[in-house]
Design a protein around this motif. Sequence first.
Motif, PDB file in Angstrom:
ATOM      1  N   UNK A 187       0.974  -1.208   0.156  1.00 38.59           N
ATOM      2  CA  UNK A 187       0.185   0.054  -0.191  1.00 38.59           C
ATOM      3  C   UNK A 187       0.666   0.929   0.484  1.00 38.59           C
ATOM      4  N   UNK A 188       1.982   1.457   0.595  1.00 36.65           N
ATOM      5  CA  UNK A 188       2.851   2.642   1.193  1.00 36.65           C
ATOM      6  C   UNK A 188       3.860   2.841   0.057  1.00 36.65           C
ATOM      7  N   UNK A 189       3.775   4.231  -1.016  1.00 38.37           N
ATOM      8  CA  UNK A 189       5.597   4.123  -0.855  1.00 38.37           C
ATOM      9  C   UNK A 189       6.527   4.029  -0.195  1.00 38.37           C
ATOM     10  N   UNK A 190       7.615   3.384  -0.610  1.00 39.87           N
ATOM     11  CA  UNK A 190       9.177   3.621   0.273  1.00 39.87           C
ATOM     12  C   UNK A 190       8.781   4.513   0.941  1.00 39.87           C
ATOM     13  N   UNK A 191       8.942   6.016   0.722  1.00 43.36           N
ATOM     14  CA  UNK A 191       9.536   6.683   1.199  1.00 43.36           C
ATOM     15  C   UNK A 191       8.638   6.844   2.702  1.00 43.36           C
ATOM     16  N   UNK A 192       7.020   6.553   2.167  1.00 38.52           N
ATOM     17  CA  UNK A 192       6.082   6.599   2.625  1.00 38.52           C
ATOM     18  C   UNK A 192       6.085   5.321   4.598  1.00 38.52           C
ATOM     19  N   UNK A 193       6.537   4.835   3.821  1.00 35.25           N
ATOM     20  CA  UNK A 193       7.282   3.187   5.052  1.00 35.25           C
ATOM     21  C   UNK A 193       8.324   3.679   5.534  1.00 35.25           C
ATOM     22  N   UNK A 194       9.422   4.198   5.215  1.00 33.56           N
ATOM     23  CA  UNK A 194      10.350   4.241   5.587  1.00 33.56           C
ATOM     24  C   UNK A 194      10.505   5.329   6.521  1.00 33.56           C
ATOM     25  N   UNK A 195       9.534   6.421   6.022  1.00 36.57           N
ATOM     26  CA  UNK A 195       9.435   7.493   7.598  1.00 36.57           C
ATOM     27  C   UNK A 195       8.512   7.160   8.428  1.00 36.57           C
ATOM     28  N   UNK A 196       7.499   6.019   8.334  1.00 33.24           N
ATOM     29  CA  UNK A 196       6.690   5.898   9.446  1.00 33.24           C
ATOM     30  C   UNK A 196       7.296   4.416   9.778  1.00 33.24           C
ATOM     31  N   UNK A 211       5.724  -9.772  -3.155  1.00 37.85           N
ATOM     32  CA  UNK A 211       6.700  -9.429  -0.926  1.00 37.85           C
ATOM     33  C   UNK A 211       6.998 -11.274  -0.802  1.00 37.85           C
ATOM     34  N   UNK A 212       5.571 -11.925  -1.319  1.00 34.03           N
ATOM     35  CA  UNK A 212       5.454 -13.267  -0.847  1.00 34.03           C
ATOM     36  C   UNK A 212       6.476 -13.912  -1.594  1.00 34.03           C
ATOM     37  N   UNK A 213       7.054 -13.954  -2.676  1.00 27.65           N
ATOM     38  CA  UNK A 213       8.144 -14.729  -3.049  1.00 27.65           C
ATOM     39  C   UNK A 213       9.300 -14.639  -2.381  1.00 27.65           C
ATOM     40  N   UNK A 214       9.164 -13.475  -1.699  1.00 29.78           N
ATOM     41  CA  UNK A 214      10.999 -12.864  -1.675  1.00 29.78           C
ATOM     42  C   UNK A 214      10.701 -13.602   0.605  1.00 29.78           C
ATOM     43  N   UNK A 215       9.512 -13.753   0.800  1.00 28.59           N
ATOM     44  CA  UNK A 215       8.971 -13.889   2.192  1.00 28.59           C
ATOM     45  C   UNK A 215       9.528 -15.765   2.026  1.00 28.59           C
ATOM     46  N   UNK A 216       8.966 -15.932   0.931  1.00 27.09           N
ATOM     47  CA  UNK A 216       9.241 -17.478   1.121  1.00 27.09           C
ATOM     48  C   UNK A 216      10.422 -17.558   0.308  1.00 27.09           C
ATOM     49  N   UNK A 255       8.091  -0.544  -4.960  1.00 26.10           N
ATOM     50  CA  UNK A 255       7.818  -0.231  -4.211  1.00 26.10           C
ATOM     51  C   UNK A 255       7.490  -1.585  -2.202  1.00 26.10           C
ATOM     52  N   UNK A 256       6.556  -2.214  -2.988  1.00 28.24           N
ATOM     53  CA  UNK A 256       6.263  -3.153  -2.008  1.00 28.24           C
ATOM     54  C   UNK A 256       7.425  -4.113  -1.965  1.00 28.24           C
ATOM     55  N   UNK A 257       8.106  -4.499  -2.809  1.00 30.07           N
ATOM     56  CA  UNK A 257       9.480  -5.523  -2.654  1.00 30.07           C
ATOM     57  C   UNK A 257      10.733  -4.814  -1.680  1.00 30.07           C
ATOM     58  N   UNK A 258      10.885  -2.947  -1.649  1.00 28.45           N
ATOM     59  CA  UNK A 258      11.563  -2.614  -1.252  1.00 28.45           C
ATOM     60  C   UNK A 258      11.228  -2.254   0.410  1.00 28.45           C
ATOM     61  N   UNK A 259      10.361  -2.685   0.423  1.00 27.00           N
ATOM     62  CA  UNK A 259       8.798  -2.400   1.423  1.00 27.00           C
ATOM     63  C   UNK A 259       9.575  -3.312   2.741  1.00 27.00           C
ATOM     64  N   UNK A 260       9.340  -4.780   1.824  1.00 29.59           N
ATOM     65  CA  UNK A 260       9.985  -5.842   2.860  1.00 29.59           C
ATOM     66  C   UNK A 260      11.689  -5.754   3.293  1.00 29.59           C
ATOM     67  N   UNK A 261      12.472  -4.865   2.537  1.00 27.16           N
ATOM     68  CA  UNK A 261      13.441  -5.154   2.157  1.00 27.16           C
ATOM     69  C   UNK A 261      14.073  -4.027   3.684  1.00 27.16           C
ATOM     70  N   UNK A 262      13.661  -3.454   3.473  1.00 22.87           N
ATOM     71  CA  UNK A 262      13.848  -2.110   4.526  1.00 22.87           C
ATOM     72  C   UNK A 262      13.459  -2.560   6.398  1.00 22.87           C
ATOM     73  N   UNK A 263      12.338  -3.436   6.482  1.00 20.68           N
ATOM     74  CA  UNK A 263      11.454  -4.388   7.474  1.00 20.68           C
ATOM     75  C   UNK A 263      12.203  -5.406   7.507  1.00 20.68           C
ATOM     76  N   UNK A 264      12.571  -6.579   6.580  1.00 20.60           N
ATOM     77  CA  UNK A 264      14.011  -7.360   7.057  1.00 20.60           C
ATOM     78  C   UNK A 264      15.185  -6.677   7.598  1.00 20.60           C
ATOM     79  N   UNK A 265      15.410  -5.497   7.074  1.00 21.37           N
ATOM     80  CA  UNK A 265      16.797  -4.706   6.950  1.00 21.37           C
ATOM     81  C   UNK A 265      17.111  -3.972   8.476  1.00 21.37           C
ATOM     82  N   UNK A 266      15.911  -3.269   9.106  1.00 18.45           N
ATOM     83  CA  UNK A 266      15.711  -3.482  10.404  1.00 18.45           C
ATOM     84  C   UNK A 266      15.959  -4.127  11.240  1.00 18.45           C
ATOM     85  N   UNK A 267      15.503  -5.300  10.942  1.00 18.32           N
ATOM     86  CA  UNK A 267      15.539  -6.301  11.831  1.00 18.32           C
ATOM     87  C   UNK A 267      16.310  -7.512  12.534  1.00 18.32           C
ATOM     88  N   UNK A 268      17.402  -6.992  10.861  1.00 19.42           N
ATOM     89  CA  UNK A 268      18.479  -8.153  11.238  1.00 19.42           C
ATOM     90  C   UNK A 268      20.093  -7.271  11.314  1.00 19.42           C
TER      91      UNK A 268
END
Length: 377
Positions: free
Chosen positions: A278-287, A350-355, A312-325
Amino acid sequence: MLNRKLFLVFQKYGEIINNDLLTDLYKPIIGKEAIDLYLTFSNEAKKQSIHKTKPLDLENFLINNKIDINKFNLYRNYLEAFNLLTTYLKTSENESNYYFFVNQPLSFSEFIQNPKFRHLLISSIGDFEYERLQYMYSTKRIYDAQNVSTTFDAIFGNLDIHKVSKLNFEKLYENIAKDNSIVVSIKPESKKIIENYFNFYNLSLYELQHVIVTCLQKNPSGIYEPNHDLLKIKFKDYIEKNINIDKIEKNDLKRDHSIFTSEPSNELLEAIFIDYEFYNSEQYLHSIFKSNLDIEEIRLINLLRSSFSLPDSLINMMLDFCTYKLKGKINKKYLVKMAKTINALNIKTPHELYNYLMYKEPEKRLNDELIQSGERK
């Protein structure tokens, strides 16, 4: 035939322009003439709102206000640079339609949080005058007294906001059935998309209905259902084409890093993936960080988009995963290596990346390939 230039001016209902802020913060940098144009636009917006006028001729407007076209473009650029004005253009064969949106000036504290704005202001008025403005706009404190004001939660704490703002799907079904003479059913994953646009952009039932109807497909039972993927595309197109829609600030991302360490429920995973898409990556990282992005973070997102052609959907998951790692940090090398692996393996969603991250062969997992340290610049 000459291309005729027409325009309309918009300003949010009820907004009152703070002239002190314009005079103290903006005028020293962009000049009196640019501020005069801003106030003229604000006044014109009120006239057009009251009288519901058709688009006006821009050339006549400039003549009547004794503004040269070159100076008009210069002052307009100044206003746009400071986000006091937003300009949209729609062109056809015979005419150009400009839509000018008058924006509120920033408060003093918001203005000086921008280092470039603050530097230009100090350069224009000097250190002494800047310190005087700081004192003028500072919050006045009353010493030796206790703040005994009540809070919102103390008075309205029992208010169930979900009952106030919840989307009425039954009414939506009823409207679609009445206007189109069909029976409609909406699957839970599509409902989440619709609810997100309802809440985030404050869309009306009519606007939701308008988009949903364009996505309906008949299932084997003879009931119409919106196509999930098409629904996302149509909503994005609708928002982009309707420039008067106000986005509601929303920073409550659905995030839970346990999805990277354990088997989450399908409901939790789907809710998180909805925000990825749903979010563009600037909004996602800002949030994520609850702060404005710096230039390096913006460049990093643009790099992942342009150089690696990632959505952006893949970038958002990458940002989320990166902040976790990396324990709350992001790192350019980490994300670039991740992007290369994603493209090499032709991962598209994102589903493919998550798997891939969680379930593929251990020797191929990104967890073991990526560097394990980094700083958020």
